[in-house]
Design a protein around this motif. Structure first.
Motif, PDB file in Angstrom:
ATOM      1  N   ASP A  71       0.813  -1.217   0.000  1.00 23.98           N
ATOM      2  CA  ASP A  71       0.000   0.000   0.000  1.00 23.98           C
ATOM      3  C   ASP A  71       0.846   1.266   0.000  1.00 23.98           C
ATOM      4  O   ASP A  71       0.369   2.335   0.351  1.00 23.98           O
ATOM      5  N   SER A  86      -5.838  11.168  -1.061  1.00 23.76           N
ATOM      6  CA  SER A  86      -4.612  10.728  -0.398  1.00 23.76           C
ATOM      7  C   SER A  86      -4.342   9.275  -0.770  1.00 23.76           C
ATOM      8  O   SER A  86      -5.244   8.558  -1.211  1.00 23.76           O
ATOM      9  N   THR A  87      -3.110   8.866  -0.569  1.00 23.80           N
ATOM     10  CA  THR A  87      -2.795   7.470  -0.865  1.00 23.80           C
ATOM     11  C   THR A  87      -3.599   6.543   0.048  1.00 23.80           C
ATOM     12  O   THR A  87      -4.031   5.475  -0.375  1.00 23.80           O
ATOM     13  N   ASP A  88      -3.800   6.974   1.275  1.00 19.22           N
ATOM     14  CA  ASP A  88      -4.588   6.141   2.203  1.00 19.22           C
ATOM     15  C   ASP A  88      -6.016   5.959   1.712  1.00 19.22           C
ATOM     16  O   ASP A  88      -6.576   4.868   1.818  1.00 19.22           O
ATOM     17  N   GLU A  89      -6.576   7.044   1.200  1.00 26.13           N
ATOM     18  CA  GLU A  89      -7.948   6.942   0.687  1.00 26.13           C
ATOM     19  C   GLU A  89      -8.003   5.967  -0.475  1.00 26.13           C
ATOM     20  O   GLU A  89      -8.868   5.087  -0.535  1.00 26.13           O
ATOM     21  N   THR A  91      -5.889   3.535  -1.298  1.00 29.18           N
ATOM     22  CA  THR A  91      -5.615   2.137  -0.962  1.00 29.18           C
ATOM     23  C   THR A  91      -6.774   1.510  -0.188  1.00 29.18           C
ATOM     24  O   THR A  91      -7.067   0.332  -0.385  1.00 29.18           O
ATOM     25  N   SER A  92      -7.446   2.297   0.630  1.00 27.50           N
ATOM     26  CA  SER A  92      -8.542   1.660   1.368  1.00 27.50           C
ATOM     27  C   SER A  92      -9.722   1.352   0.441  1.00 27.50           C
ATOM     28  O   SER A  92     -10.394   0.325   0.599  1.00 27.50           O
ATOM     29  N   ARG A 115      -0.085  -4.993   5.989  1.00 26.16           N
ATOM     30  CA  ARG A 115       0.115  -3.907   5.026  1.00 26.16           C
ATOM     31  C   ARG A 115       1.492  -3.307   5.221  1.00 26.16           C
ATOM     32  O   ARG A 115       1.964  -3.169   6.351  1.00 26.16           O
ATOM     33  N   THR A 117       2.523  -0.304   5.015  1.00 27.22           N
ATOM     34  CA  THR A 117       2.613   0.946   5.776  1.00 27.22           C
ATOM     35  C   THR A 117       2.539   0.738   7.278  1.00 27.22           C
ATOM     36  O   THR A 117       2.895   1.634   8.039  1.00 27.22           O
ATOM     37  N   THR A 118       2.073  -0.419   7.708  1.00 30.15           N
ATOM     38  CA  THR A 118       2.014  -0.647   9.151  1.00 30.15           C
ATOM     39  C   THR A 118       3.192  -1.498   9.632  1.00 30.15           C
ATOM     40  O   THR A 118       3.197  -1.981  10.758  1.00 30.15           O
TER      41      THR A 118
END
Length: 455
Positions: A71, A86-89, A91-92, A115, A117-118
């Motif tokens: 991600d 955003s990249t988070d948006e 990827t989710s 993931r 990122t975590t």
RNA sequence: GGCAGGGUGGCUCAGUGGUACGGCGGAGGAUUGCAAAUCCUUUAUUCGCGAGUUCGAUUCUCGCCCCUGCCUCCA
């Protein structure tokens, strides 16, 4: 019961499967980079490893199945920027879409879906170790690179040797690399890109490190099975091995499993060629079980040619199984799997062969049904096979009739026809049947009444 | 160029040192008022081509032809 043997990409041989520790199995499968919807190629990996996961569990292994999400990556950053999110948006959204596809295809969720990122600290720690052990270095540009020449076994999985690779390499030789094949472990963030703090400044990980770090974190430095598509063999899996073995002293993965590609017109389906169909596109036209049947109809290591004709064929063969299910007067419990089925699955997960056993049992079942013999044993074994492969899971009438909103009209006409037939008014009966046929409804008279289906 | 994997009936897809699984399709038959579905029979003297090993190869070995993939992000 025969024992499981599987084709290990590491030595290109079929081997008897023996887990590292007792009946415990750690299995890591490379997931997807969540920047776009998944295509049929992804569906294949997921269905194949779902089947492997289920089979290992059936054999009594206690499987920990881990499948990652990448991600953070160039394409994600690019797509997110393009979409103004955003990249988070992004990827989710894509992870949700992925889960929808997988659920539709009947794929069980892995035990863990880590993931990238975590798991930054895990990756950073591994990179630090690689630097300490002199397998990695920081270049003038601030990139942390893996020095492939330091790892003696580099190329073992893909059967390549470094010198061959270099002579035929199409990779641009970067000045800051000590060897053209050295690959990035950590790269500095550019303006506006997402970043994480590290001993080498703000940046983000290279692609390969996440799988080494996450697989080892969740399954240990040595685990049993590592899988993915054939295209990941080199360089991704090769690099994973180099990283993990250099950093951990472990064996890393004992068995490497790679599935073949999905082709279109004998050409690999891929994003870059643009010749792909997303799973959701296909599911607009075909039931998910058809796609699953299509995938399982060919051995997982062979190429699989995708076309509407091929899906139609998968659907037709599935219909045969459903015709039989439809004639069974009740649902049956899961019985024993036929020995031939078990043998096929134990032989490197030969689902194509296993399916032929299913069809043989299906024929026997039809025979018993025709003669009025007791079907319970066959039906139970049939059910067990269906459940194992996650096929023929729908209600048979629903399968053939779909969400017919005109069902009551159809049934009323069928009733009229039945009356006409009992009065031997075949002209009327046939005209009703033709009327229905014009609407795409085909009738099937059985001793227990008239069945219908949409074609 | 290097490396890897393939070429099996009309299509598709398994498999094996002793003439080939299953699905789709074709032909014939049974069943049916007729259909549909189902069942039965049938549909590759043959498994890319050539040679070798063998009593025997499609299956092993060698050579050749053709196809695909990887060698760059890719499931």
């Amino acid at each position: 019961m025969s024992s499981l043997s599987l084709f290990n990409s590491l030595n290109r041989k079929k081997e008897t499967f023996i887990p590292l520790v007792g009946k415990r199995v750690g299995m890591y499968v490379c997931g997807v980079t969540v920047y776009d919807k998944c295509h049929v190629g992804h569906a294949r990996v997921m269905v194949v490893f779902d089947t492997i996961y289920r089979w290992l569990s059936f054999l009594g292994f206690d499987v920990t199945y881990v499948r990652n999400f990448t991600d953070v990556d160039d394409k994600i950053i690019q797509r997110a920027a393009l979409a103004g999110m955003s990249t988070d948006e992004l990827t989710s959204i894509m992870i949700d879409a992925f889960h929808q596809d997988m659920d539709a295809l009947g794929c069980l969720r892995p035990n863990l879906e880590p993931r990238a990122t975590t798991h930054m600290s895990d990756m950073i720690r591994m990179i630090e170790t690689l630097i300490t052990r002199d397998f990695a270095y920081v270049s003038e540009t601030g990139d942390v690179l893996y020095a492939v020449r330091k790892f003696a076994d580099y190329g073992l999985l893909s059967g390549k040797n470094i010198d061959d690779l270099e002579s035929g390499s199409r990779v641009d030789v970067d000045q800051h690399k000590r060897d053209p094949l050295d690959f990035v472990l950590w790269k500095p963030a550019k303006e506006g890109e997402p970043f994480w703090d590290s001993p080498w400044g703000k940046g983000r990980p290279g692609w390969h490190i996440e799988c080494s770090a996450m697989s080892c974190k969740h399954l240990g430095a040595s685990f049993d099975i590592h899988g993915g598509g054939m295209d990941l063999k080199f360089p991704h899996h090769e690099n994973e091995i180099a990283q993990a073995r250099a950093a951990n002293d472990g064996l890393f993965a004992k068995y490497w499993l790679h599935n073949g590609f999905v082709n279109i017109n004998a050409e690999k389906m891929s994003k870059s060629l643009g010749n792909f169909f997303t799973i959701s596109e296909v599911l607009e036209k075909y039931h998910p079980e058809v796609l699953r049947m299509f995938i399982l109809g060919t051995h997982y290591r062979s190429p699989l040619d995708f076309s509407d004709a091929a899906l139609d064929e998968a659907e037709t063969s599935l219909n045969r199984l459903y015709e039989t299910k439809r004639k069974l007067s009740q649902n049956f419990a899961n019985g024993e799997l036929p020995a031939a089925f078990v043998q096929a699955m134990n032989d490197d997960f030969n689902t194509a062969d296993a399916l032929s056993v299913m069809f043989e049992v299906c024929r026997d079942l039809n025979k018993s049904l025709d003669t009025g013999a007791d079907v319970s044993a066959l039906a139970e074994s049939f059910t067990a096979m269906c459940d194992m492969l996650v096929l023929v899971q729908q209600d048979a009438n629903a399968w053939f009739q779909g969400d017919a909103d005109d069902a009551s009209v159809i049934e009323a006409l069928i009733l009229q026809r039945t009356t006409a037939k009992s009065e031997r008014d075949f002209a009327l009966a046939d005209s009703i049947r033709n009327e229905l046929l014009a609407k795409g409804i085909v009738l099937e008279d059985t001793p227990d009444g008239t069945l219908w289906k949409k074609v």
